[in-house]
Design a protein around this motif. Sequence first.
Motif, mmCIF file in Angstrom:
data_model
loop_
_atom_site.group_PDB
_atom_site.id
_atom_site.type_symbol
_atom_site.label_atom_id
_atom_site.label_comp_id
_atom_site.label_asym_id
_atom_site.label_seq_id
_atom_site.Cartn_x
_atom_site.Cartn_y
_atom_site.Cartn_z
ATOM 1 N N PRO A 1 55.704 135.215 2.974
ATOM 2 C CA PRO A 1 54.758 135.737 3.974
ATOM 3 C C PRO A 1 53.438 134.971 3.957
ATOM 4 C CG PRO A 1 55.788 137.534 2.765
ATOM 5 C CD PRO A 1 56.204 136.272 2.068
ATOM 6 N N ALA A 2 52.831 134.863 5.124
ATOM 7 C CA ALA A 2 51.606 134.075 5.272
ATOM 8 C C ALA A 2 50.471 134.604 4.392
ATOM 9 C CB ALA A 2 51.175 134.063 6.730
ATOM 10 N N GLY A 3 50.450 135.884 4.114
ATOM 11 C CA GLY A 3 49.363 136.461 3.333
ATOM 12 C C GLY A 3 49.486 136.275 1.837
ATOM 13 N N VAL A 4 50.597 135.714 1.368
ATOM 14 C CA VAL A 4 50.799 135.507 -0.067
ATOM 15 C C VAL A 4 50.115 134.207 -0.493
ATOM 16 C CG1 VAL A 4 52.516 135.112 -1.879
ATOM 17 C CG2 VAL A 4 52.976 136.773 -0.066
ATOM 18 N N LYS A 5 49.261 134.286 -1.490
ATOM 19 C CA LYS A 5 48.640 133.075 -2.038
ATOM 20 C C LYS A 5 49.659 132.374 -2.935
ATOM 21 C CE LYS A 5 44.014 135.196 -2.123
ATOM 22 N NZ LYS A 5 43.381 134.395 -1.066
ATOM 23 N N ILE A 6 49.651 131.030 -2.904
ATOM 24 C CA ILE A 6 50.641 130.254 -3.659
ATOM 25 C C ILE A 6 49.945 129.147 -4.442
ATOM 26 C CG2 ILE A 6 52.733 128.860 -3.552
ATOM 27 C CD1 ILE A 6 53.331 130.091 -0.842
ATOM 28 N N VAL A 7 50.337 129.018 -5.711
ATOM 29 C CA VAL A 7 49.991 127.845 -6.516
ATOM 30 C C VAL A 7 51.304 127.154 -6.868
ATOM 31 C CG1 VAL A 7 48.871 126.940 -8.572
ATOM 32 C CG2 VAL A 7 47.966 128.997 -7.470
ATOM 33 N N ASP A 8 51.457 125.915 -6.439
ATOM 34 C CA ASP A 8 52.685 125.157 -6.679
ATOM 35 C C ASP A 8 52.480 124.219 -7.855
ATOM 36 O OD1 ASP A 8 55.132 123.904 -6.536
ATOM 37 O OD2 ASP A 8 54.553 122.582 -4.897
ATOM 38 N N LEU A 9 53.269 124.387 -8.921
ATOM 39 C CA LEU A 9 53.162 123.521 -10.088
ATOM 40 C C LEU A 9 53.973 122.246 -9.926
ATOM 41 C CD1 LEU A 9 52.458 126.489 -11.191
ATOM 42 C CD2 LEU A 9 52.982 125.544 -13.431
ATOM 43 N N GLY A 10 54.778 122.151 -8.882
ATOM 44 C CA GLY A 10 55.523 120.935 -8.602
ATOM 45 C C GLY A 10 54.681 119.931 -7.836
ATOM 46 N N ALA A 11 55.317 118.834 -7.470
ATOM 47 C CA ALA A 11 54.592 117.736 -6.816
ATOM 48 C C ALA A 11 54.636 117.802 -5.297
ATOM 49 C CB ALA A 11 55.180 116.397 -7.268
ATOM 50 N N ASP A 12 55.338 118.798 -4.740
ATOM 51 C CA ASP A 12 55.669 118.773 -3.318
ATOM 52 C C ASP A 12 54.482 118.620 -2.383
ATOM 53 O OD1 ASP A 12 57.964 119.591 -4.698
ATOM 54 O OD2 ASP A 12 58.724 120.672 -2.959
ATOM 55 N N PHE A 13 53.330 119.179 -2.756
ATOM 56 C CA PHE A 13 52.187 119.203 -1.842
ATOM 57 C C PHE A 13 50.964 118.468 -2.397
ATOM 58 C CE2 PHE A 13 54.751 122.996 -0.966
ATOM 59 C CZ PHE A 13 54.965 122.863 0.394
ATOM 60 N N ARG A 14 51.150 117.638 -3.416
ATOM 61 C CA ARG A 14 50.003 116.958 -4.032
ATOM 62 C C ARG A 14 49.535 115.733 -3.262
ATOM 63 N NH1 ARG A 14 52.733 116.654 -9.954
ATOM 64 N NH2 ARG A 14 52.608 118.868 -10.514
ATOM 65 N N LEU A 15 50.467 114.977 -2.717
ATOM 66 C CA LEU A 15 50.124 113.669 -2.170
ATOM 67 C C LEU A 15 49.803 113.742 -0.681
ATOM 68 C CD1 LEU A 15 52.794 111.392 -3.901
ATOM 69 C CD2 LEU A 15 50.451 111.912 -4.634
ATOM 70 N N ALA A 16 48.721 113.076 -0.293
ATOM 71 C CA ALA A 16 48.355 112.991 1.118
ATOM 72 C C ALA A 16 49.149 111.916 1.844
ATOM 73 C CB ALA A 16 46.851 112.708 1.242
ATOM 74 N N ARG B 1 46.680 128.126 -0.424
ATOM 75 C CA ARG B 1 47.752 127.248 -0.888
ATOM 76 C C ARG B 1 47.126 126.134 -1.716
ATOM 77 N NH1 ARG B 1 49.900 130.989 1.141
ATOM 78 N NH2 ARG B 1 51.678 131.077 2.587
ATOM 79 N N VAL B 2 47.543 126.034 -2.980
ATOM 80 C CA VAL B 2 46.975 125.033 -3.888
ATOM 81 C C VAL B 2 48.097 124.291 -4.592
ATOM 82 C CG1 VAL B 2 45.677 124.708 -6.045
ATOM 83 C CG2 VAL B 2 44.769 126.194 -4.243
ATOM 84 N N ALA B 3 47.967 122.969 -4.649
ATOM 85 C CA ALA B 3 48.912 122.113 -5.363
ATOM 86 C C ALA B 3 48.356 121.800 -6.738
ATOM 87 C CB ALA B 3 49.144 120.819 -4.569
ATOM 88 N N ASN B 4 48.962 122.359 -7.765
ATOM 89 C CA ASN B 4 48.514 122.139 -9.133
ATOM 90 C C ASN B 4 48.691 120.671 -9.517
ATOM 91 O OD1 ASN B 4 47.461 123.954 -11.189
ATOM 92 N ND2 ASN B 4 49.193 123.345 -12.463
ATOM 93 N N THR B 5 47.835 120.179 -10.384
ATOM 94 C CA THR B 5 47.946 118.794 -10.836
ATOM 95 C C THR B 5 49.182 118.587 -11.700
ATOM 96 O OG1 THR B 5 46.646 119.287 -12.796
ATOM 97 C CG2 THR B 5 45.460 118.467 -10.895
ATOM 98 N N GLY B 6 49.628 117.345 -11.788
ATOM 99 C CA GLY B 6 50.626 116.984 -12.776
ATOM 100 C C GLY B 6 49.992 116.901 -14.152
ATOM 101 N N CYS B 7 50.812 117.010 -15.203
ATOM 102 C CA CYS B 7 50.268 117.044 -16.570
ATOM 103 C C CYS B 7 49.615 115.720 -16.958
ATOM 104 C CB CYS B 7 51.346 117.451 -17.561
ATOM 105 S SG CYS B 7 52.864 116.475 -17.471
ATOM 106 N N TYR B 8 50.307 114.602 -16.728
ATOM 107 C CA TYR B 8 49.687 113.304 -16.991
ATOM 108 C C TYR B 8 48.469 113.104 -16.089
ATOM 109 C CZ TYR B 8 53.366 111.186 -19.934
ATOM 110 O OH TYR B 8 54.236 110.862 -20.956
ATOM 111 N N ALA B 9 48.591 113.530 -14.850
ATOM 112 C CA ALA B 9 47.491 113.323 -13.899
ATOM 113 C C ALA B 9 46.235 114.058 -14.347
ATOM 114 C CB ALA B 9 47.904 113.781 -12.512
#
Length: 332
Positions: free
Chosen positions: A88-103, A139-147
Amino acid sequence: MGIRVGVAGASGYAGGELLRLVAGHPEFELVAATAHSQAGAPVSVVHPQLAGLDLTLGATDAATLSDADLVFLALPHGQSGALAGQLPAGVKIVDLGADFRLADAAAWTRYYGGTHHGTWTYGLPELPGQRERIAASDRVANTGCYAATITLALAPLLAAGVAAPDDVVVVASSGTSGAGRAAKANLLASEVMGDLTPYKVGAHQHVPEIKQATGATSLSMTPVLAPMPRGILATVTAKALGGDPRAALLEAYADEPFVHVLPEGAWPHTGATAGSNSCHLQVTVDVDSGRIVVVSALDNLGKGAAGQAVQCANLMSGLPETAGLSVFGVTP
């Protein structure tokens, strides 16, 4: 009632650390945890360290997670995009994967392959202006560990103009938990113990993320698998352009609760950050080459993954940034 939280991918190492942190958080209420092959198993069976946490792993689908106010996605790279689109649109999401990190969609294709799902707010609060962007995002894309390890060491030096962006070299060692929980021959104790192994040399997937976050234009990275369960130690070197690199780090992190520039003469080590959300830094100038050398250490499951994700979630939820997180490690 607190903020209702769901964790997708809860059977993995980062997922287990998320469960531990959420369960002990003063404002979060853990209402759902999901897995794939281990769906139906009690959490305490999959993660014995969480004995007493009375929760059963559900199926990884939107229906299981849709009652949460906030969802952490701790899924393999490439799997978050589809699930995020079903929540649902109202759910806040933090993604620990790489899917949304790169522009850059081309960079995604080159290093990951498959569909580029777009770009979310980048989840590293210590970067200039990023804390405010995270707080304003759903919606937030968490950093990678090395990054996270490398960016925290490098970004202030490039921003202050004391290091050259076109000549950055990194050698970084990571514990085996960074490779995930799937059974692999090269991660067996008999293969790992007493051994150091480089991998993905010259083509690691975190390179474009680090360049995007720091402004580096050329970065050579050699990752090394180390015989330890958790932790990252990165040595970052760059050509000096003049100015004081230590002063640049001290100024950048003077008010940061989780980033510590150690006293002169003290060098970071991974054990000191284990179980914490902290990153330890030290810097010097090589007496022979004149290059700037920064050593950075953090817990790859803490500041490199689950702890960082909770830090971002706190900001997104209007909570104190440090809520539910430890500054101090648990060594020995």
